[in-house]
Design an enzyme around this catalytic site. Structure first.
Site, short mmCIF file in Angstrom:
data_model
loop_
_atom_site.label_atom_id
_atom_site.label_comp_id
_atom_site.label_asym_id
_atom_site.label_seq_id
_atom_site.Cartn_x
_atom_site.Cartn_y
_atom_site.Cartn_z
N SER A 16 -28.71 1.70 35.96
CA SER A 16 -28.23 1.98 34.59
C SER A 16 -29.12 1.27 33.58
CB SER A 16 -26.79 1.46 34.42
OG SER A 16 -25.88 2.43 34.87
N HIS A 70 -20.53 -12.10 25.66
CA HIS A 70 -21.58 -11.65 24.75
C HIS A 70 -22.80 -12.58 24.81
CE1 HIS A 70 -17.89 -9.78 22.98
NE2 HIS A 70 -18.71 -8.76 22.97
N LYS A 120 -15.85 -3.56 30.65
CA LYS A 120 -15.24 -2.52 31.48
C LYS A 120 -14.26 -1.72 30.64
CE LYS A 120 -15.46 -1.10 35.79
NZ LYS A 120 -16.65 -1.13 36.67
N LYS A 174 -22.23 -10.00 37.81
CA LYS A 174 -23.10 -9.06 38.52
C LYS A 174 -24.44 -8.92 37.80
CE LYS A 174 -20.74 -5.58 39.78
NZ LYS A 174 -20.00 -4.32 39.88
N LYS A 220 -21.97 -4.24 29.10
CA LYS A 220 -22.12 -3.04 29.94
C LYS A 220 -21.05 -3.00 31.02
CE LYS A 220 -25.16 0.21 31.53
NZ LYS A 220 -24.02 1.09 31.44
P1 NAD Z 1 -15.04 7.61 43.40
O1 NAD Z 1 -13.89 8.00 42.55
O2 NAD Z 1 -16.25 8.47 43.41
O3 NAD Z 1 -14.60 7.43 44.94
C1 NAD Z 1 -13.56 6.64 45.40
C2 NAD Z 1 -13.04 7.25 46.71
O4 NAD Z 1 -12.08 6.37 47.30
C3 NAD Z 1 -12.35 8.61 46.51
O5 NAD Z 1 -12.90 9.55 47.41
C4 NAD Z 1 -10.88 8.30 46.81
O6 NAD Z 1 -10.19 9.42 47.37
C5 NAD Z 1 -11.00 7.16 47.82
N1 NAD Z 1 -9.79 6.37 47.94
C6 NAD Z 1 -8.89 6.05 46.97
N2 NAD Z 1 -7.91 5.29 47.48
C7 NAD Z 1 -8.18 5.11 48.79
C8 NAD Z 1 -7.53 4.44 49.84
N3 NAD Z 1 -6.41 3.76 49.64
N4 NAD Z 1 -8.09 4.47 51.08
C9 NAD Z 1 -9.24 5.14 51.29
N5 NAD Z 1 -9.90 5.81 50.32
C10 NAD Z 1 -9.39 5.80 49.08
O7 NAD Z 1 -15.37 6.11 42.94
P2 NAD Z 1 -16.72 5.32 43.16
O8 NAD Z 1 -17.56 5.48 41.94
O9 NAD Z 1 -17.27 5.65 44.49
O10 NAD Z 1 -16.19 3.81 43.13
C11 NAD Z 1 -15.65 3.18 44.28
C12 NAD Z 1 -15.63 1.68 44.07
O11 NAD Z 1 -16.96 1.22 43.81
C13 NAD Z 1 -14.78 1.18 42.89
O12 NAD Z 1 -14.23 -0.06 43.23
C14 NAD Z 1 -15.80 1.00 41.79
O13 NAD Z 1 -15.38 0.04 40.83
C15 NAD Z 1 -16.98 0.49 42.59
N6 NAD Z 1 -18.28 0.67 41.93
C16 NAD Z 1 -18.72 1.90 41.58
C17 NAD Z 1 -19.98 2.04 40.99
C18 NAD Z 1 -20.58 3.38 40.66
O14 NAD Z 1 -21.77 3.45 40.32
N7 NAD Z 1 -19.85 4.47 40.78
C19 NAD Z 1 -20.76 0.90 40.71
C20 NAD Z 1 -20.26 -0.36 41.09
C21 NAD Z 1 -19.03 -0.45 41.70
#
Ligand code: NAD
Length: 478
Positions: free
Chosen positions: A369, A70, A112, A100, A76
């Site tokens: 965001s 905090h 989170k 981050k 966030k």
């Molecule tokens: P998402 O759910 O849109 O996509 C994740 C993809 O990974 C899916 O298509 C899933 O089928 C695939 N997947 C799952 N297990 C797998 C494996 N073992 N091998 C290969 N592919 C696999 O999620 P996202 O939003 O793209 O997030 C992905 C990562 O990025 C996460 O670690 C998340 O914390 C991080 N992240 C996301 C955001 C965001 O804005 N969405 C921001 C920062 C970090």
């Protein structure tokens, strides 16, 4: 001074991994251990359960919201919908959010959320019930609000879930002017922001471009500078993976491999993103894609194929001590959170590889965001007030230059110079500037001290310093 219990490290804990990286970097700072312990620990961990009706019976859903720090308000961080979610994971991801935000100078503390379900096994109506009930539980405990804690999408959640959260919060807080700032990643029609969906992937691609553009660093690994000709493998074709591939190709890279949970495909001459995406949509799998030279039923094998850059964009713990020996990439861009374990990271560093750390690499999402939150608080879209004014001023200037010089611009040249910025252009410009500045800020920290052994350590040093200064300025630390 004794460390708090949640900062205790363990071999199998994701939060332990984050703390291990933190402690390694902390030795390059000069803050007292008590202050470091305050920064390292999770401030609030809310674990709760709620029932939903399912079929003829009931099901109890496990859920979490963790506010790690905090030192800035609001906190966030995204909400993960996954059957693998657990308290340790949510704590780790909340901690990463703190670091981050500090790295990209976004004035939020880290948080989170997690809901322990496989969203694919629930109907849309059930997902809506779960999301709305989750939101009500957060409201009851004051764990959500535009000035308190602002969730966002993460693995397994997207615009649809964020809309349900915004609507539930608004309903429970009638008359609260800034209510829509309680969550980001909303669709445009619900006061989201242009460019948010693609922001994380776009940021990942920019971070890679910054890295490969530094000739001195590329030379050490036997690579040439620039994106052109770089061969990339991406794991995950979700929101982050898809957009990372899209912008990497736009910047000149060749995406030779894509791994999804059902398998992996490879083509040394490059894969066409839209064709792969359509094939998967039609058949339910990337396997069988006609444009692939090789395919692997064991998706993990895809990570081990020949390439220059590997982008894990799915989940944590993908590059571990058991497969690191087979990884051929020289640059690892951590689009996912926590994809490399500390042991595997050490092996890669000793090999001379560059790891672009998650806490910086995927920070494009939280950066945009932040812009969305600002838009919600100001109740006006970016560019709305000044776009036309800017265009008129530019037009006057062009007319004057044409008159003075006698040179007449053609229609394309005129519109290029005159055009005022749209919201999307402003967002992309803010995102690009943030990613570029932050890369060099981290690299400068690394270059300033030869003992700092990589970009991750440098990123931690930089964020620990920023959080520590906040605490000290607040007067919490004498
Ligand atoms: P998402 O759910 O849109 O996509 C994740 C993809 O990974 C899916 O298509 C899933 O089928 C695939 N997947 C799952 N297990 C797998 C494996 N073992 N091998 C290969 N592919 C696999 O999620 P996202 O939003 O793209 O997030 C992905 C990562 O990025 C996460 O670690 C998340 O914390 C991080 N992240 C996301 C955001 C965001 O804005 N969405 C921001 C920062 C970090």
């Amino acid at each position: 001074m004794a460390k708090s219990i949640d900062a205790a490290h363990s071999d199998t804990s994701f939060f332990g991994d984050v703390c291990q990286f933190f402690d390694h970097a902390a030795q390059f700072t000069s803050h007292p251990e008590g202050l470091l312990d305050q920064i390292r620990s999770c401030n609030s961990v809310y674990r709760f359960r709620f029932p939903i009706r399912r079929g003829n019976g009931f099901e109890v859903i496990d859920a979490w919201r963790v506010e790690h720090s905090h030192h800035k308000s609001p906190t966030k961080g995204g909400i993960r919908y996954s059957e693998m979610v657990n308290e340790d994971e949510v704590m780790a991801l909340a901690a990463l959010m703190t670091y981050k935000c500090a790295i990209v100078n976004v004035p939020f503390g880290g948080a989170k959320g997690g809901i322990k379900i496989n969203p694919k096994e629930y109907t849309t109506a059930e997902l809506e019930t779960i999301t709305r009930r989750y939101t009500v539980e957060l409201i009851k405990k004051n764990f959500i609000g535009p000035a308190i804690d602002v969730p966002a999408p993460d693995y397994g959640s997207g615009e649809r879930e964020m809309s349900w959260i915004a609507d539930t919060y608004q309903t429970m807080n009638p008359g609260q002017l800034d209510a829509l700032g309680c969550v980001t990643g909303k669709p445009l029609a619900l006061h989201g922001i242009a460019g948010r969906k693609e922001a994380t992937g776009r940021g990942v691609a920019i971070s890679i471009r910054e890295c490969v553009d530094i000739a001195e660093d590329m030379k050490k690994m036997g690579l040439t500078a620039g994106m052109s000709g770089k061969r990339v493998i991406v794991q995950g074709l979700g929101n982050v993976g898809y957009h990372t591939i899209k912008y990497l190709i736009e910047f000149g890279a060749t995406v030779v491999g894509i791994c999804e949970y059902e398998g992996a495909i490879y083509n040394s001459s490059g894969l066409n993103l839209d064709e792969v995406f359509t094939h998967r949509k039609m058949t339910g799998s990337i396997l069988g894609f006609p444009g692939a030279q090789k395919e692997f039923k064991n998706s993990a094998e895809g990570l081990e194929q020949d390439c220059d850059i590997l982008v894990p964009a799915a989940l944590e713990n993908q590059i571990t001590i058991s497969n690191v020996a087979n990884i051929k990439a020289k640059i690892i861009a951590e689009a996912a959170n926590g994809p490399t374990t500390p042991e595997a990271a050490e092996v890669l560093m000793n090999r001379g590889c560059i790891i672009i750390p998650d806490m910086y690499c995927n920070a494009g999402g939280v950066t945009v965001s932040y812009f969305e939150w600002l838009k919600n608080l100001s109740h006006v879209a970016f560019g709305r007030m000044d776009k036309r004014y800017e265009e008129n001023a530019n037009l006057n200037l062009v007319n004057m230059v044409e008159k003075t010089t006698g040179v007449t611009l053609d229609a394309v040249q005129r519109s290029l110079i005159i055009k005022g910025a749209t919201e999307l252009e402003l967002v992309n410009s803010g995102l690009e500037d943030t990613m570029i500045r932050s890369y060099h800020e981290i690299r400068d920290v690394q270059m300033a001290n030869p003992k700092i052994d990589g970009l991750r350590t440098a990123a931690f040093v930089s964020s620990i310093d920023k959080v520590a200064i906040s605490y000290m300025n607040m007067g919490i630390w004498p």
